[in-house]
Design an enzyme around this catalytic site. Structure first.
Site, mmCIF file in Angstrom:
data_model
loop_
_atom_site.group_PDB
_atom_site.id
_atom_site.type_symbol
_atom_site.label_atom_id
_atom_site.label_comp_id
_atom_site.label_asym_id
_atom_site.label_seq_id
_atom_site.Cartn_x
_atom_site.Cartn_y
_atom_site.Cartn_z
ATOM 1 C CB ILE A 105 -0.989 -0.001 1.202
ATOM 2 C CG1 ILE A 105 -1.955 1.184 1.119
ATOM 3 C CG2 ILE A 105 -0.241 0.003 2.520
ATOM 4 C CD1 ILE A 105 -2.766 1.250 -0.163
ATOM 5 C CD GLU A 163 -8.403 -4.781 5.716
ATOM 6 O OE1 GLU A 163 -7.765 -5.536 6.479
ATOM 7 O OE2 GLU A 163 -8.421 -4.942 4.485
ATOM 8 N N GLY A 303 -6.019 -6.609 0.846
ATOM 9 C CA GLY A 303 -6.481 -5.623 1.816
ATOM 10 C C GLY A 303 -5.564 -4.412 1.811
ATOM 11 C CD GLU A 304 -1.003 -4.301 2.810
ATOM 12 O OE1 GLU A 304 -0.537 -3.495 1.957
ATOM 13 O OE2 GLU A 304 -0.366 -5.277 3.228
ATOM 14 N N GLY A 305 -6.133 -1.436 1.680
ATOM 15 C CA GLY A 305 -6.541 -0.324 0.827
ATOM 16 C C GLY A 305 -5.942 -0.413 -0.558
#
Length: 336
Positions: A105, A163, A303-305
């Site tokens: 990210i 997240e 995830g992580e954006g």
């Protein structure tokens, strides 16, 4: 200006009272789009995105110059049930990686020209195991919502929330099941890669949690089945609505957080688009329930954006074409 978030009733009232897009800006952007040097509809969905963005920013010829990516991290007591292929300690380790710029990210936010912030929420105090008791108390839920609420930079003009939380596809699946119905197996996937036996166990855990905490209220579902980072994402998405900052939703877990807002108030997600459809099996079903068509589908499941950050450049391109192209009159080109 964001009001103080002192209790859950304030959160409900503010979300219910948020205005829609600026009608004059929407009309002006649509009129400009019809005058640009291209055949009508030639840029496809980019045209709709630009008009949508203009409406939320209140500017018929907007720019995107200050996107923000926020990653929230939390730990989950339900991991004691063996629902993840990784231990909870990885959450702390990955937060350090974010802070040192070493995660995917970080690279994607940088490539999109976005400021990135990281907020770790009580990693040494996991939420409760929701098969036994609600994941959070009302005070814990409020604190997590407030973290997200306060994390949004009012000067940003686009927001992506992501997240990190080992085991958090389990609460996301439970939230989706509680909100939308059906069987736990409809919403439960492999997450970080559990094997067949692990998937059976994870589905059991989701089913037990949903059966124990029956509710039709979005905040109550979030409190009983969610996690701090999931609640923080919901708080940030809601704050962006108040500030008229458009949001790009990330994957399954982010969409579950957003769905709690959708349940609370009609139109709560009108300022949001889906950045992508992830490889997590139920993500497409959640997006369909929310009425969100993803911009990208690249098989991501990080995830992580990450998917939302990738989509920043799609939206930037839409707005750049809308605001930067010449009209037929400006270019001296016949419009037929």
């Amino acid at each position: 200006m964001l009001p103080e978030l002192n209790d859950l009733n304030t959160f409900r009232a503010v979300l219910a009272g948020t205005p829609g897009p600026d009608a004059a800006a929407v009309q002006g952007a649509a009129e400009r789009n019809g005058q640009l040097t291209k055949p009508p509809g030639a840029l496809g969905r980019l045209e709709d995105l630009a008009v949508w963005y203009a409406g939320w920013r209140g500017d018929a010829r907007p720019q995107i110059s200050a996107p923000q990516v926020i990653v929230f991290a939390g730990n989950h007591g339900v991991t004691a049930q063996g629902v993840s292929a990784f231990p909870p300690e990885v959450t702390v380790q990955m937060v350090m990686n974010f802070e040192h710029g070493g995660a995917a990210i970080n690279q994607l936010a940088r490539a999109a020209g976005a400021k990135m912030d990281v907020h770790a929420l009580d990693l040494d105090k996991p939420t409760a195991d929701f098969t036994q008791t609600p994941a959070m108390t009302e005070d814990e839920l409020l604190a997590a919502l407030r973290t997200g609420w306060q994390a949004v930079d009012p000067q940003s003009d686009l927001l992506v929330v992501g997240e990190m939380g080992i085991g958090n596809t389990t609460p996301a699946a439970a939230i989706a099941c509680a909100l939308f119905g059906g069987d736990a197996s409809d919403w439960t996937g492999r997450g970080t890669g559990v094997d067949d036996a692990g998937l059976v166990n994870k589905t059991r855990v989701v089913a037990e949690g949903v059966a124990k905490h029956k509710s039709n209220d979005g905040l109550d579902i979030l409190r009983c089945l969610g996690g701090r980072e999931i609640a923080a994402m919901a708080g940030a998405i809601a704050a962006a609505r108040v500030l008229r900052i458009p949001v790009i939703l990330d994957g399954f877990i982010c969409s579950a957080a957003a769905a709690c807002l959708w349940k609370l108030s009609d139109g709560a997600l009108d300022h949001a688009v889906a950045g992508h459809q992830s490889a997590e099996a139920a993500h497409g079903a959640v997006l369909a329930k929310l009425g969100k068509e993803p911009l990208l589908s690249l098989g991501l499941r990080l995830g992580e954006g990450s998917g939302g950050a990738l989509a920043i450049n799609i939206l930037k391109s839409a707005v750049a074409c809308h605001s930067g192209m010449a009209t037929f009159a400006e270019a001296g080109v016949s419009d037929g």
